[in-house]
Design an enzyme around this catalytic site. Structure first.
Site, mmCIF file in Angstrom:
data_model
loop_
_atom_site.group_PDB
_atom_site.id
_atom_site.type_symbol
_atom_site.label_atom_id
_atom_site.label_comp_id
_atom_site.label_asym_id
_atom_site.label_seq_id
_atom_site.Cartn_x
_atom_site.Cartn_y
_atom_site.Cartn_z
ATOM 1 N N ASP A 1 25.270 15.454 48.850
ATOM 2 C CA ASP A 1 25.221 15.241 50.253
ATOM 3 C C ASP A 1 24.640 14.069 50.603
ATOM 4 O OD1 ASP A 1 27.023 17.305 50.273
ATOM 5 O OD2 ASP A 1 25.452 18.658 51.160
ATOM 6 N N GLU B 1 33.499 18.724 55.941
ATOM 7 C CA GLU B 1 33.706 20.219 55.941
ATOM 8 C C GLU B 1 33.028 20.855 57.155
ATOM 9 O OE1 GLU B 1 31.851 22.388 52.808
ATOM 10 O OE2 GLU B 1 30.217 21.115 52.910
ATOM 11 N N THR C 1 21.392 16.082 45.489
ATOM 12 C CA THR C 1 22.341 16.441 46.152
ATOM 13 C C THR C 1 23.360 15.629 46.416
ATOM 14 O OG1 THR C 1 23.098 17.100 48.475
ATOM 15 C CG2 THR C 1 20.877 15.887 48.517
HETATM 16 O O1 F6P Z 1 24.728 21.382 49.332
HETATM 17 C C1 F6P Z 1 25.728 20.590 48.682
HETATM 18 C C2 F6P Z 1 27.097 21.220 48.973
HETATM 19 O O2 F6P Z 1 27.957 20.778 48.133
HETATM 20 C C3 F6P Z 1 27.705 21.395 50.570
HETATM 21 O O3 F6P Z 1 28.030 19.957 51.084
HETATM 22 C C4 F6P Z 1 28.616 22.371 50.601
HETATM 23 O O4 F6P Z 1 28.654 22.989 51.828
HETATM 24 C C5 F6P Z 1 27.957 23.335 49.646
HETATM 25 O O5 F6P Z 1 27.130 22.615 48.771
HETATM 26 C C6 F6P Z 1 29.049 24.293 48.889
HETATM 27 O O6 F6P Z 1 28.166 24.873 47.827
HETATM 28 P P1 F6P Z 1 28.503 26.400 47.241
HETATM 29 O O7 F6P Z 1 30.025 26.578 47.183
HETATM 30 O O8 F6P Z 1 28.169 26.281 45.828
HETATM 31 O O9 F6P Z 1 27.781 27.465 47.890
#
Ligand code: F6P
Length: 341
Positions: free
Chosen positions: A127, A221, A125
């Protein structure tokens, strides 16, 4: 022996490096056959496969994304999902699965192991919020991309005497915001782990303007103002119950403009942070994870996730790894605060 491999959840630079390592070691060290399942857990539910030989993994080490595709499919939310997986694995004579994913994909891997399906997990990830591992691959690349963006935004912000609010990914954990903010010399770093006081952010921003610098504010976010809530893109939830976040950067930029009387702009880095070629660090970590996942299967050690501890790759129980997210501790944020304002 025949093993399966899949990539689930949001994609991340380094996934192909893991796939390559699993295939290379599986075939060359053990003489196994490796079958890729496409599109996360959708693959083993619907029998969507891709034979993975040495040719298929040539030249994928440096490529971002995943050659197998990904999805946020949850087999436990689909009628007969687990039974379908069991049937597909039997049909393809798969002895064990390597699941490469984050908290959701590995949460499913844990439940499948409990239900008698042999799975080894590989943590990924951007994150960096998975418990039981010091780092996940993808994080270093995301931090590099965000830091480069901050470096670029600083020069344009200074030319126009504007505040720039940069929204980075990080739903529950502010690791990308913290690391890119420190590396990029941000004046304020806001993370989901601690609600922020808007007046204080405005004060820091104002102070920066007074010193003739353009303030750069990095906001994850998932960050929230005191007493406020997460900024949602819309109310829709995915199969794991996650809402799509977005909007905190724009909201904050408008607050700053209104309260300081200065120009302010918001930039959302979004999926740019997840795309493209992985850094050398992520390629090495992803490769080592792939090699050690093959070792775990060879040892018959299922229900585990490979993890980084210091410089060693170890195995931890999937139940332990998925029990709790690794969030930014208060003291790490405090370290950065000396640079605020
Ligand atoms: O899980 C990783 C991540 O990058 C989060 O930080 C983010 O909220 C999410 O994926 C967004 O993913 P997607 O737009 O692919 O649903």
């Amino acid at each position: 022996m025949r093993i399966g491999v899949l990539t689930g959840g949001g994609d991340c630079p380094g996934l192909n490096a893991v796939i390559r390592a699993v295939v290379r070691k599986g075939i060359e060290a053990h003489g196994w056959e490796v079958i890729g399942f496409r599109n996360g857990w959708r693959g083993p539910i619907e029998g969507l496969t891709k034979q993975l030989g040495l040719d298929e993994v040539e030249e994928i080490l440096t490529r971002g994304g995943t050659i197998l595709g990904s999805s946020r499919t949850n087999p436990y939310k689909e009628e007969g999902g687990v039974e379908k997986i069991r049937a597909v694995l039997a049909q393809h004579k798969i002895d064990a699965l390597v699941a490469i994913g984050g908290e959701d994909t590995l949460g499913v891997a844990k439940r499948l192991t409990d239900d008698g399906i042999p799975v080894v997990g590989v943590p990924k990830t951007i994150d960096n919020d998975l418990g039981s591992t010091d780092y996940t691959f993808g994080f270093d690349t995301a931090v590099h991309i965000a830091t480069e963006a901050l470096d670029r935004l600083r020069t344009t912000a200074e030319s126009h005497h504007r505040a720039l609010v940069v929204e980075v990914m990080g739903r529950h954990a502010g690791w990308i915001a913290l690391h890119s903010g420190i590396a990029g010399g941000a004046n304020v770093i806001l993370v989901p782990e601690r609600e922020f006081n808007v007046e204080k952010v405005v004060e820091w921003t104002q102070r920066r303007f007074e010193r003739q610098y353009a303030p750069i504010i990095v906001v994850a976010e998932g960050a929230m103002p005191e007493g406020g809530a997460e900024s949602l893109h819309n109310g829709e939830k995915d199969a794991f119950g996650h809402v799509r976040l977005g909007g905190i950067g724009q909201w904050l930029a408008e607050e700053i403009a209104e309260r300081t009387g200065k120009e302010s702009r918001a930039v959302v880095l979004g999926h740019v942070q997840r795309g493209g070629t992985p850094t050398a660090y992520d390629r090495v970590l992803a490769t080592r994870f792939g090699l050690h996942a093959v070792d775990a299967i060879h040892d018959g050690d299922f229900g585990v996730m490979v993890a980084l501890k210091g410089t060693d790759i170890v195995r931890v129980k999937l139940s332990e790894a998925t029990a709790e997210l690794k969030t930014v501790p208060a003291e790490r944020l405090q370290e950065a605060e000396v640079f605020f304002g």
